[in-house]
Motif scaffolding. Structure first.
Motif, PDB file in Angstrom:
ATOM      1  N   SER A 173       0.723  -1.204  -0.029  1.00 50.41           N
ATOM      2  CA  SER A 173       0.056  -0.091   0.233  1.00 50.41           C
ATOM      3  C   SER A 173       0.929   1.262   0.096  1.00 50.41           C
ATOM      4  O   SER A 173       2.170   1.112   0.219  1.00 50.41           O
ATOM      5  N   SER A 207      -7.451  -8.816   6.918  1.00 47.05           N
ATOM      6  CA  SER A 207      -8.051  -8.256   5.630  1.00 47.05           C
ATOM      7  C   SER A 207      -9.535  -7.862   5.931  1.00 47.05           C
ATOM      8  O   SER A 207     -10.438  -8.354   5.868  1.00 47.05           O
ATOM      9  N   PRO A 224     -11.317  -3.456   1.677  1.00 40.66           N
ATOM     10  CA  PRO A 224     -10.190  -3.290   0.769  1.00 40.66           C
ATOM     11  C   PRO A 224      -8.845  -3.416   1.493  1.00 40.66           C
ATOM     12  O   PRO A 224      -7.761  -3.683   0.738  1.00 40.66           O
ATOM     13  N   ASN A 225      -8.654  -2.856   2.830  1.00 36.75           N
ATOM     14  CA  ASN A 225      -7.152  -2.777   3.247  1.00 36.75           C
ATOM     15  C   ASN A 225      -6.714  -3.995   3.986  1.00 36.75           C
ATOM     16  O   ASN A 225      -7.467  -4.486   4.664  1.00 36.75           O
TER      17      ASN A 225
END
Length: 1420
Positions: free
Chosen positions: A571, A615, A618-619
């Motif tokens: 990320s 999880s 989305p992150n």
């Protein structure tokens, strides 16, 4: 640890008189500023950029009063400098920054460059601040000042009148009295204290001293050479001090203190450095180790260095730099491993061998993070041959900056569970893991499945070899260099920590603030998007990778809060994507083990966290939870002393006795390196272990830890792994320690064999020390290798003339590079186990590593080292190890090889000792022969030759020679011929003066035949051949080998060798092994023709033509001829069913047709050559055999009728068996589809394909035909002519028979033989019938000649007018291609197949000779 890099830089000081040359340099505590002293000048330099900021020049008047400047010391907050002078004055200077935010130097960027967009506030790193220097206070101590030292808020000053002054930084004594050294009691230790003796001399004073914060005292050197350690009895410095001193040091010159390891290094007049530590219980000074040059490494200088002049520990306390009075610089690790010394090699000698003066150092100081060493050099060092040269040097006194690269382990010890070597430089990183694409090192437990394909890339790709990463870790000597992002460096220089992940694909670096990471796959850096977030965090305890996450401990400046953070690599780099956990105290060290993070904090507590991937949406993030806290304050006197902390699965139990076997690889213990003492705390399993059934394992309460146990002393680094491998348990469950000058140690587990119950009296682990020649930076556990790095030097001084204006740095110093290096350690461990009578364990360990590619080398090294030590020992050895080692090596199949390799690498004097232990070399030689290991046997022969009488070695050599001949090992045969000749001519040590063979060159060892062809063509030119031409060729063979054989033919030894060769040739002929005979003659330069002439009526007779024919078909992979389908169909019609059936039967029964032939030959042919062949060959047959009218019948009938499939099948079988490649078939297919071939052309092509063997066999057969023809062995010529199915050959033989008187017996033999062939053809192989029909007229002529029974006379070849046209193309074929190695080199199995390379080189030339059709010589 630390390695020199490149050339040193020179910083030029402002020009002035020689009296203004600088002589002392001192860095401030942050290592950003450097104070440089000249006799009457104080200058302040900045570190990055390295520039002069401000100078204070003392006026002449006051300079006369104070005397010249001597030493400088910084206040801990860098706001003041104290300078001592020779007349006993202390000068205090204040440093203030001038005019607000103004800079002296700042970077200027072109418009539009990315740097301009950054916030201007953060750009102060690249700028040198403008400072103001002002003298505020002068203090007169009324005696010359010897040493000054900053201690907390005070300044400690030692004067030559034996007083110690404690001065406040504001320049006041605060009314405290100076301490007189005569009043301080000194004793050997603190227990016998209070009654310590006083120094007792009026003139004793301190010459050098340094404060040690972690020992709370200071190490001192007195003017009489004695050394000691002075400590306050109570907490604050009062009048009551107490000293301890070692009794054996009387020549001390200087001192340096290592706070992290609590070591005091004292330099001595002898040139050695003695390193002392304080005993915790008694308070006595104990000698830890010495740093001294050895006579072995530096034979010409080790005792001529002069006294030790200066010593400085690096900022991270991991290395010490030492310099001597007569010059030179050396670098040592904490516990005495020597890393660099400039007194040898390229540092000390020019490229032309002239000795350079060593660099003399007046003063030195480390720069930030140890990347630079600032040095003020003495002026005596440079080679000053010319006066002007000397002046120019003195005019420009300089500061030298040596640049260093260091191992990550010095600052981030959590990297020790990795198998990569990572070095960090000031602006770049060096990795040893090759290209990232290959370096997916699948040894991390999680990555085993994904990375299977990467195994194949390894040059060691060996089924038994589990270590796939080996090639990438050892591949080459070069580093993978990663340049650190300049944008990040600009704000955050210097780099403090770096870390690499398990797979060696991602790197993270930490500078002054924040961090950045880099991917080796994408070659891109990732930095914080928001620069304020970066500048708001200071990483404190190092950082580590966990899968795809970066785990780090940092201080949040805004919130003033210690935190533990986890960032995901994939990320964006932003706090929004980070998982942040607050921590109570500052984190000093951090390490990751499996799914656990272990943290050591400033309050001496250890905290264990679990880390887990989450999880949500989305992150992807990782969450951290506290598992357990352990307080260590009882055991750790000062948190700064902890060097490293790791979780390991190592325990004193081996997992055999544990109730649950899976617990064996859990986090069993904490390893803590406390100032070089390795402390282990195991989980306490003694208490009740209650297991709740319903709770998951993560919520189970972790077990407490037992009290700590000390495992080892003087430990610099620790390596351990969490991977498990049943085959290599010894290596994976061991603990590896690096102990500086003492080498390495391994704490090895001992396992009982076959899961037997362990002996109660046997310990389950053993600590084994061993020495290696490199400094270890990583351990490859399964591969039994240690990786390291080493400094190498390159000289460039030849680029400059000797008298160039001023000596360049490039001439004075070599260019330094860092090279990767590795070392095997397995033999050390095996030997240590054998010494301790743990042979069973050694065997288990060795068997688990037997698949390693260098395992034979390991055994050899072990045998060699033990042999050298014991055989050269002066005193008798009570319990020699060599017999045990020899017995151990016999357990492995490599035993014979290992012994002989070892013997050949040791001197002859030690052989008797070696073979007394391993066995008689004669017996070992015989074992090699029995095991068919001829190369090893040949090595034993050399040993026998030296140890036994010539008769014995000749007997063994003969044995080996005949075996090698039998197996077709031609190289070995050539060596044996040379060897036997050498023995015979009494040259037992040296080889014979002329080479006995040419080694097989690119043309395959055929020079001999190429030379012979000269005589052939000569005899062919003079058409009316004289009677002597052939005899000349036979008796006087030309070419080098001819000379060789006739050189000393009267010598009995040559006769003996010839007899052996003749015997072998006779055997080959008797067994109809013509192919082997050809190889034998070609490879050993055997005079085949002359020998065949002698043996014409004996061994070279063909007794059974049919057998010979069959055997040649099989040996040369030559298909038996077949009848075209139309010819088969006619016997069916006529009711002759039997012939057709038998034809099919004979074809299927012929073993040759089954695919049991050599695969090596199957790649021989290439379509072009045989397609190019078809034309000429066919026409030749046509023209040559125009006598036989039946032939048109046989060849022109259609190949197959529709629906008659069987014969097609057999045709393809035959062509396949004649070793066609798939590629050739595709060519044929294309031709069929693209060319509209007529029916007859198709038939010709398919007949050619079906009836021809491989091209190579054809060349070989023609060559043999030519040899037999010359030797007059006509019966063999007939057999070969039959196989080739060429009537021209038969014609030629007939012509020879008619024109010469040939032995009647031979004629009779040929006649009966041909009749036998005819009979065999009619019953078993009808394919031969058409050809036999063609040559019927010749056979009739032959029988007429035989009946005439002419008296045999001398054999004389006559060339008839029409033969050259028929035969010369063939002769050229054979000769042209012969030159290019068409008779194959025999391979190990005795089956003759030459290597692909030779064929490739020969192929093009062969094709030319076939297609050009230019021929220039003929065969007689």
């Amino acid at each position: 640890m630390y390695f020199l890099s490149g050339w040193p830089k020179r910083l030029l000081c402002p020009l002035g008189s020689p009296a203004d040359a600088p002589f002392h340099i001192q860095s401030d505590p942050q290592r950003a500023f450097f104070a440089v002293l000249a006799p009457a000048r104080l200058s302040i330099w900045y570190s990055r950029p390295s520039v002069l900021i401000v100078t204070h020049k003392e006026p002449t008047k006051s300079s006369m009063q104070f005397g010249s400047y001597k030493q400088a010391e910084w206040r801990p907050d860098s706001t003041m400098i104290a300078v001592s002078t020779t007349n006993g004055y202390m000068l205090f200077f204040h440093i203030t920054s001038t005019r607000g935010d103004k800079y002296l130097y700042e970077p200027v960027y072109p418009k539009g460059s990315p740097q301009v967009k950054g916030t201007p506030h953060f750009k102060d790193e690249q700028r040198a601040p403008s400072l103001h220097l002002e003298m505020r206070k002068i203090l007169d101590l009324q005696a010359p000042i010897m040493s000054l030292q900053s201690v907390l808020e005070d300044l400690l000053v030692a004067t030559s009148d034996g007083l110690l002054h404690l001065i406040h930084w504001e320049g006041m004594t605060n009314g405290r009295k100076a301490i007189n050294l005569c009043t301080v009691p000194f004793s050997v230790d603190l227990q016998s204290s209070r009654a310590g003796s006083f120094l007792g001399f009026a003139d004793v004073h301190i010459r050098d001293m340094e404060y040690c914060a972690t020992l709370d005292g200071f190490a001192v050197v007195f003017n009489d050479g004695r050394v000691g350690f002075i400590t306050p009895v109570s907490s604050r410095f009062t009048a009551e001090l107490h000293g301890v001193w070692p009794q054996d040091v009387v020549d001390g010159t200087c001192v340096a203190v290592n706070n992290k390891y609590r070591l005091m290094a004292f330099g001595c007049v002898s040139g050695s450095v003695q390193v002392y530590t304080i005993d915790n219980t008694t308070g006595a000074m104990l000698l830890s180790h010495k740093l001294e040059l050895t006579a072995k490494q530096y034979p010409d200088i080790w005792n001529k260095t002069g006294a030790v002049k200066l010593m400085k520990w690096s900022p991270d306390n991991s290395v010490v730099i030492v310099t001597w009075e007569y010059g030179g610089l050396s670098l040592w690790s904490v516990f005495g491993a020597q890393l660099i010394c400039t007194l040898g090699g390229d540092f000390a000698y020019r490229s032309d061998g002239i000795k350079k003066d060593p660099l003399k150092i007046n003063s030195m100081s480390w720069g930030a993070e140890g990347y630079h060493l600032w040095v003020i050099s003495g002026f005596g060092s440079q080679n000053t041959e010319i006066e002007s040269n000397l002046k120019s040097i003195v005019k420009q006194p300089g500061i030298l900056l040596f640049q260093f690269i260091k191992s990550v382990l010095t600052v981030n010890p959590c990297m020790s569970n990795q198998e990569q070597v990572l070095l960090q430089g000031e602006d770049r990183l060096y990795l040893n893991c090759g290209e990232a694409s290959q370096a997916q090192n699948p040894r991390s437990s999680s990555a085993h499945s994904e990375n299977k394909p990467s195994r194949e890339k390894s040059p060691f790709a060996n089924e038994g070899l589990e270590s796939q990463g080996l090639s990438t870790l050892l591949g080459h000597r070069h580093w993978h260099v990663v340049q650190i992002s300049s944008i990040y460096l600009e704000n955050n220089w210097p780099i403090r920590f770096s870390a690499i992940d398990k797979l060696g694909q991602n790197i993270a670096v930490v500078g002054k603030f924040g961090f950045a990471h880099y991917s080796l796959l994408t070659k891109k850096w990732k930095l914080f998007g928001n620069i304020t977030q970066e500048q708001n965090m200071i990483v404190t305890g190092g950082l580590a990778w966990w899968n795809d996450f970066i785990v780090l401990a940092c201080y949040n400046i805004n919130d003033r809060q210690e935190e533990l953070r986890v960032y995901l690599r994939t990320s964006n780099l932003d706090n929004a994507f980070a998982h942040i956990t607050k921590a109570q105290a500052e984190t000093l060290l951090l390490s990751v083990f499996r799914d656990m993070v272990i943290v050591f904090r400033a309050d001496c507590s250890i905290c264990l966290y679990s880390i887990e991937r989450k999880s949500d949406g989305p992150n992807t993030t990782a969450t951290i939870q506290v598992l357990q806290e352990v307080s260590m304050s009882r055991y750790i006197p000062h948190p700064f002393l902890v060097v490293s902390v790791t979780l390991t699965s190592v325990s004193t139990e081996n997992g055999i006795t544990l109730k649950m076997p899976q617990q064996a690889r859990d986090a069993e213990s904490i390893m803590l390196n406390l100032a070089g003492q390795l402390i282990m705390m195991q989980r306490d399993r003694s208490g009740p272990q209650i297991r709740e059934k319903n709770c998951n394992p993560n919520q189970r309460k972790p077990l407490p830890f037992c009290p700590p146990v000390v495992l080892a002393q003087s430990v610099e680094n620790v390596w351990t792994t969490c991977r498990a491998n049943k085959q290599k348990r010894h290596l994976l469950e061991a603990l590896w320690l690096s102990c500086g000058g003492a080498g390495m140690k391994v704490w090895l587990p001992l396992f009982p064999r076959d899961h037997r119950k362990p002996h109660s009296f046997l310990s389950q682990r053993i600590m084994l020390p061993f020495h290696i020649n490199i400094y270890p930076l990583a351990v490859l556990f399964e591969d039994a290798l240690v990786l390291g790095a080493v400094n190498d030097t390159l000289l460039y001084d030849s680029l400059y003339t000797r008298n160039s204006g001023r000596e360049q740095l490039e001439v004075l110093f070599p260019f330094c590079v860092v090279e990767r290096t590795s070392q095997i350690y397995l033999h050390h461990i095996l030997r240590q186990l054998l010494v301790r009578n743990l042979g069973e364990q050694a065997l288990l360990l060795a068997q688990s590593c037997a698949a390693l590619p260098y395992f034979p080398h390991v055994l050899e090294l072990m045998l060699h080292e033990v042999l050298e030590e014991e055989a050269t020992s002066r005193e008798p050895i009570p319990d020699p190890l060599l017999p045990t080692v020899a017995k151990f090596i016999t357990e492995f199949p490599l035993f014979l090889q290992t012994v002989v390799h070892c013997a050949r690498k040791t001197e002859y004097a030690l052989w008797n000792y070696l073979f007394a232990a391993v066995g008689n070399p004669k017996d070992l030689f015989e074992e090699c022969l029995m095991a068919q290991d001829l190369d090893t046997a040949a090595s034993y022969l050399i040993i026998l030759q030296n140890m036994e009488v010539p008769a014995v070695s000749r007997q063994h050599a003969t044995l080996l020679f005949s075996t090698a001949l039998e197996q077709g090992k031609w190289d070995l045969c050539r060596h044996m011929i040379r060897f036997l000749k050498a023995i015979g001519s009494g040259e037992s040590e040296t080889p014979p003066p002329t080479p006995t063979t040419q080694e097989p060159s690119s043309s395959g060892g055929f020079e001999f035949f190429r030379n012979r062809s000269i005589s052939l063509s000569q005899s062919a030119e003079n058409v009316p051949a004289s009677k002597f031409s052939l005899q000349k060729t036979l008796s006087m063979p030309s070419g080098p080998s001819g000379k060789r054989w006739s050189r000393d033919s009267d010598c009995a030894e040559n006769m003996y060798i010839d007899m052996m060769l003749w015997r072998h040739a006779r055997r080959l002929l008797e067994e109809v092994r013509l192919k082997d005979l050809g190889c034998f003659a070609a490879q050993l330069g055997f005079e085949l023709i002359s020998w065949l002439c002698k043996e014409r009526t004996r061994a070279a007779r063909v007794d059974n033509f049919v057998l010979a024919l069959k055997r040649l078909h099989k040996d040369f992979l030559w298909p038996l001829p077949i009848i075209p389908a139309s010819s088969i169909s006619s016997p069916f019609k006529n009711g002759k069913y039997r012939t057709g059936e038998q034809l099919l039967k004979s074809q299927s029964a012929n073993p040759f047709l089954n695919l049991e032939m050599d695969t090596g030959v199957s790649n021989v042919q290439r379509s072009q050559s045989w397609l190019g062949n078809i034309g000429p060959t066919h026409h030749e047959i046509d023209s040559a055999s125009s006598h036989g009218p039946q032939m048109q019948d046989a060849f022109l009938s259609p190949l197959f009728n529709k629906g008659d499939e069987c014969s097609i099948g057999s045709a393809t079988d035959l062509t396949e068996s004649s070793s066609m490649v798939d590629g050739d078939w595709t060519v044929v297919d294309e031709n069929f589809s693209t060319l509209s071939l007529t029916q007859s052309e198709l038939e010709h092509i398919s007949m050619e394909l079906a009836s021809k063997g491989p091209h190579k066999s054809q060349v070989q057969l023609r060559y043999l035909l030519h040899i037999f023809m010359e030797a007059g062995c006509l019966d063999w010529c007939i057999v070969i002519g039959l196989i080739l199915r060429e009537s021209s050959v038969i014609n030629q033989i007939l012509v020879i028979i008619q024109s010469t008187e040939v032995d009647g017996e031979m004629l009779q033999n040929i006649k009966t033989g041909l009749h036998a062939v005819d009979r065999w053809a009619s019953t078993d192989c009808p394919g031969y019938k058409p050809f036999l029909n063609i040559i019927k007229p010749q056979l009739q002529k032959l029988s007429e000649i035989t009946e005439e029974q002419v008296e045999p006379e001398a054999f004389q070849p006559v060339t008839v007018g029409k033969t050259p046209e028929q035969t010369s193309p063939r002769a050229e074929d054979s000769r042209g291609s012969l030159g290019h190695g068409s008779i194959p080199q025999g391979d190990s199995g005795g089956s003759s197949t030459s290597s692909q390379r030779e064929e490739d080189t020969a192929r093009e030339e062969e094709e030319e000779s076939f297609q050009d059709g230019t021929y220039d010589c003929s065969v007689s």
